[in-house]
Design a protein around this motif. Sequence first.
Motif, short mmCIF file in Angstrom:
data_model
loop_
_atom_site.label_atom_id
_atom_site.label_comp_id
_atom_site.label_asym_id
_atom_site.label_seq_id
_atom_site.Cartn_x
_atom_site.Cartn_y
_atom_site.Cartn_z
N ARG A 55 66.26 -53.13 48.82
CA ARG A 55 65.50 -54.03 49.72
C ARG A 55 64.50 -53.24 50.54
NH1 ARG A 55 70.51 -56.35 52.61
NH2 ARG A 55 70.79 -54.12 52.34
N GLU A 56 64.88 -52.03 50.94
CA GLU A 56 63.95 -51.20 51.71
C GLU A 56 62.94 -50.52 50.80
OE1 GLU A 56 65.14 -48.66 54.91
OE2 GLU A 56 67.15 -49.56 54.89
N ALA A 57 63.42 -50.06 49.64
CA ALA A 57 62.57 -49.25 48.76
C ALA A 57 61.36 -50.03 48.25
CB ALA A 57 63.40 -48.72 47.59
N ARG A 58 61.49 -51.37 48.12
CA ARG A 58 60.36 -52.14 47.61
C ARG A 58 59.16 -52.08 48.57
NH1 ARG A 58 61.49 -56.76 45.55
NH2 ARG A 58 59.71 -57.99 46.16
N GLY A 59 59.40 -51.70 49.83
CA GLY A 59 58.30 -51.62 50.80
C GLY A 59 57.84 -50.20 51.09
N ILE A 60 58.29 -49.23 50.28
CA ILE A 60 57.92 -47.83 50.55
C ILE A 60 56.94 -47.35 49.47
CG2 ILE A 60 58.76 -45.45 50.83
CD1 ILE A 60 61.48 -46.64 51.68
N PHE A 61 55.79 -46.85 49.92
CA PHE A 61 54.74 -46.41 48.98
C PHE A 61 54.34 -44.98 49.30
CE2 PHE A 61 54.68 -50.95 48.94
CZ PHE A 61 54.42 -51.27 47.61
N VAL A 62 53.94 -44.24 48.26
CA VAL A 62 53.46 -42.87 48.48
C VAL A 62 52.08 -42.71 47.86
CG1 VAL A 62 55.79 -41.87 48.52
CG2 VAL A 62 54.53 -41.96 46.35
N ALA A 63 51.33 -41.76 48.42
CA ALA A 63 50.07 -41.31 47.81
C ALA A 63 50.38 -39.96 47.20
CB ALA A 63 48.99 -41.18 48.88
N GLU A 64 50.06 -39.84 45.91
CA GLU A 64 50.46 -38.63 45.18
C GLU A 64 49.23 -37.93 44.58
OE1 GLU A 64 54.08 -37.71 42.25
OE2 GLU A 64 52.71 -39.23 41.50
N ASP A 65 49.15 -36.64 44.89
CA ASP A 65 48.10 -35.80 44.32
C ASP A 65 48.68 -35.07 43.10
OD1 ASP A 65 45.46 -34.28 44.68
OD2 ASP A 65 46.91 -32.64 44.67
N ASP A 66 47.88 -34.92 42.04
CA ASP A 66 48.39 -34.30 40.81
C ASP A 66 48.96 -32.91 41.07
OD1 ASP A 66 47.78 -36.45 39.31
OD2 ASP A 66 45.88 -35.66 38.53
N ASP A 67 48.30 -32.14 41.94
CA ASP A 67 48.75 -30.77 42.19
C ASP A 67 49.72 -30.67 43.36
OD1 ASP A 67 47.07 -29.86 40.18
OD2 ASP A 67 45.35 -29.83 41.57
N MET A 68 49.44 -31.39 44.45
CA MET A 68 50.19 -31.21 45.69
C MET A 68 51.41 -32.12 45.79
SD MET A 68 48.47 -28.90 47.18
CE MET A 68 49.09 -28.94 48.85
N GLY A 69 51.53 -33.10 44.91
CA GLY A 69 52.63 -34.05 45.02
C GLY A 69 52.35 -35.07 46.12
N VAL A 70 53.40 -35.49 46.84
CA VAL A 70 53.24 -36.54 47.86
C VAL A 70 52.48 -35.99 49.05
CG1 VAL A 70 54.49 -38.02 49.49
CG2 VAL A 70 55.32 -37.80 47.14
N VAL A 71 51.36 -36.67 49.41
CA VAL A 71 50.55 -36.24 50.56
C VAL A 71 50.41 -37.35 51.60
CG1 VAL A 71 49.27 -34.49 49.25
CG2 VAL A 71 48.38 -36.84 49.41
N GLY A 72 51.02 -38.50 51.34
CA GLY A 72 50.97 -39.59 52.31
C GLY A 72 52.02 -40.61 51.95
N PHE A 73 52.40 -41.44 52.94
CA PHE A 73 53.38 -42.49 52.64
C PHE A 73 53.26 -43.60 53.68
CE2 PHE A 73 56.46 -41.99 56.07
CZ PHE A 73 56.18 -40.72 56.53
#
Length: 189
Positions: A55-73
Amino acid sequence: MKIRRGRTADAQAIGRVHVETWQATYAGLLPDAMLVRMSEARQAAYWQRSLADPREARGIFVAEDDDMGVVGFGSCGPVRDPPDGLNGTEQRVGEVYTLYVEPDFQNRGLGRRLLDAMFRQLRADGFDTAVLWMLARNPTRFFYEGMGGDPAGSRTDRFSGTDVEEVAYAWRDLDAPLVRRRLAPEEEG
Ligand SMILES: CC(C)(COP(=O)(O)OP(=O)(O)OC[C@H]1O[C@@H](n2cnc3c(N)ncnc32)[C@H](O)[C@@H]1OP(=O)(O)O)[C@@H](O)C(=O)NCCC(=O)NCCS
């Protein structure tokens, strides 16, 4: 750079971005003692639990860079504390709980794309309005005003024994595109 829903494998990376962005953004705004005590491991454990709950996970988003991985959420869901500036016409109110982009990756459109993904999710989940609480002294206010948010109330929150003023923004049309309004040439003075 892509925006996608978060998964449990992202917990560590989100915990790291969480601590980095809080320490960079809130120095001078929140008590130093609290900021230096923040721990990536504790934040990662918190996000691990959230991401493990569908229920919580459906509202969690990440911005992912090909090299750096997760850089925002960012994360969203049902409103936790409705601001008193709502005007009563709202039916189901959702809330953006968090939105953070690493300093090196800010001003590239990721904040807007994450907010857009969260508003779509809230719409899909039946919400007609979204609110967001932020520190009154955070200059990021202007970002939310640019994204069409309207001031919707204030509250005092307590962080490590210190009172901190917060303000709320509201969006009552989650379908509206998140484009910064620019004056048409004929409107300019
Ligand atoms: C606020 C934040 C999420 C915005 O994300 P971002 O990826 O840097 O923003 P974007 O690149 O999507 O910016 C979109 C638009 O907002 C503008 N903008 C971004 N930050 C701004 C700010 N602080 N003040 C005014 N405008 C801002 C951009 O110039 C851009 O304008 P344009 O449409 O004219 O091009 C990000 O800067 C951040 O994480 N800041 C620190 C943490 C924070 O305060 N989070 C909010 C807690 S509630």
